[in-house]
Design a protein around this motif. Structure first.
Motif, PDB file in Angstrom:
ATOM      1  N   PRO A   1       0.826  -1.211   0.000  1.00 47.02           N
ATOM      2  CA  PRO A   1       0.000   0.000   0.000  1.00 47.02           C
ATOM      3  C   PRO A   1       0.860   1.262   0.000  1.00 47.02           C
ATOM      4  O   PRO A   1       1.955   1.292   0.553  1.00 47.02           O
ATOM      5  CB  PRO A   1      -0.795  -0.128   1.308  1.00 47.02           C
TER       6      PRO A   1
ATOM      7  N   GLU B   1      -4.347   2.190  -1.241  1.00 48.12           N
ATOM      8  CA  GLU B   1      -4.256   1.550   0.068  1.00 48.12           C
ATOM      9  C   GLU B   1      -5.650   1.291   0.624  1.00 48.12           C
ATOM     10  O   GLU B   1      -6.550   2.120   0.472  1.00 48.12           O
ATOM     11  CB  GLU B   1      -3.432   2.391   1.039  1.00 48.12           C
TER      12      GLU B   1
ATOM     13  N   GLN C   1      -3.488  -4.399   4.391  1.00 46.84           N
ATOM     14  CA  GLN C   1      -3.530  -3.266   5.311  1.00 46.84           C
ATOM     15  C   GLN C   1      -2.495  -3.406   6.426  1.00 46.84           C
ATOM     16  O   GLN C   1      -2.349  -4.459   7.035  1.00 46.84           O
ATOM     17  CB  GLN C   1      -4.930  -3.135   5.914  1.00 46.84           C
TER      18      GLN C   1
END
Length: 263
Positions: A88, A110, A235
């Motif tokens: 990300p 992201e 994440q």
């Protein structure tokens, strides 16, 4: 298991709006791109009719080449698969002609996966998945997840900890998420959440199972707090939510359980 795919436009350098998650259709009049955005698990590049380029390079947040594509004359659109194994951050999209850079635009890719709601099957039996057994209704939880970010992700594990009758055991290596497409009780591998996506999942580990009383239920009301944690593929950090819980009754089998998000 996931909801509808929603296209989310990233921030293009030179646009009037500096919000990296805002919709953008004008890249600043560079004569090459009309739009760059993420759709599902693909990066989509759209070109002007006047674009005179023969190659596009995509550079990842570390400055390394992520992808390159040859662009034929007259092509108005190109897609690049980003999947759910990417890093990300901000990506640079470089347009070239004869190895000479014509323009560079940036896009933030992201995810931002969040738990937006949690209900107990025993309190909302009509909201459990079709075919759920009485035991599943009594012991499992219903969760709503949302990805408010600008890139796709996958949830690979659901964890309960704290004051629930059956916290997720240490070393539990299954996803802990019900595979509602299966005719037999089994775990989902992962749950995909594209940008802008919202979906409902169901636990498959009986966190409120009365036979494993990690917590007691009394007529005087037992109070506690528990955490729900998601392990995701992309994440950074694990999305989580903390809930307060009360148990009122003579035993866990006949217990009234009320939960709410901790303040």
């Amino acid at each position: 298991m996931t909801g509808a795919v929603v296209a989310v436009s990233g921030c293009l350098s030179g646009s009037e709006n500096d919000d990296p998650k805002s919709d953008t259709t004008n890249p600043g009049g560079d004569g090459v791109f009309t739009n760059i955005f993420v759709d599902g698990t693909e990066l989509v590049l759209e070109f002007t009719d006047e674009a005179s380029i023969d190659q596009v390079n995509v550079i990842d947040p570390d400055g390394e080449l992520f992808a390159e594509r040859s662009i034929s004359t007259g092509v108005g659109r190109e897609t690049i698969e980003i999947g759910t194994g990417y890093q990300p951050g901000e990506y640079d999209v470089v347009a070239l002609e004869d190895d000479t850079e014509q323009t560079t635009q940036s896009i933030l890719i992201e995810p931002d996966v969040q738990i937006t709601d949690l209900r107990l099957g025993r309190n909302h039996p009509d909201e459990m998945f079709e075919g759920a057994s009485e035991r599943e209704i009594e012991t499992e939880a219903i969760l709503t997840l949302e990805n408010t970010g600008s890139g796709p992700d996958e949830v690979r594990r659901l964890i309960f900890s704290g004051d629930v009758p059956r916290p997720t055991p240490d070393g539990f290596d299954e996803s802990g998420i019900a595979d509602t497409d299966s005719d037999i009780n089994r775990y989902a591998d992962t749950v995909e959440l594209t940008a802008g996506d919202e979906t409902t999942i169901y636990s498959q580990q009986m966190p409120f199972y009365s036979v494993d009383p990690n917590i007691s239920c009394s007529s005087d009301t037992t109070e506690g707090e528990f955490q729900v944690i998601l392990e995701t593929v992309v994440q950074e950090g694990s999305p989580s939510e903390t809930y307060t819980v009360t148990y009122t009754g003579e035993n866990l089998i006949e217990c009234d359980i009320d939960i709410e998000v901790a303040s």
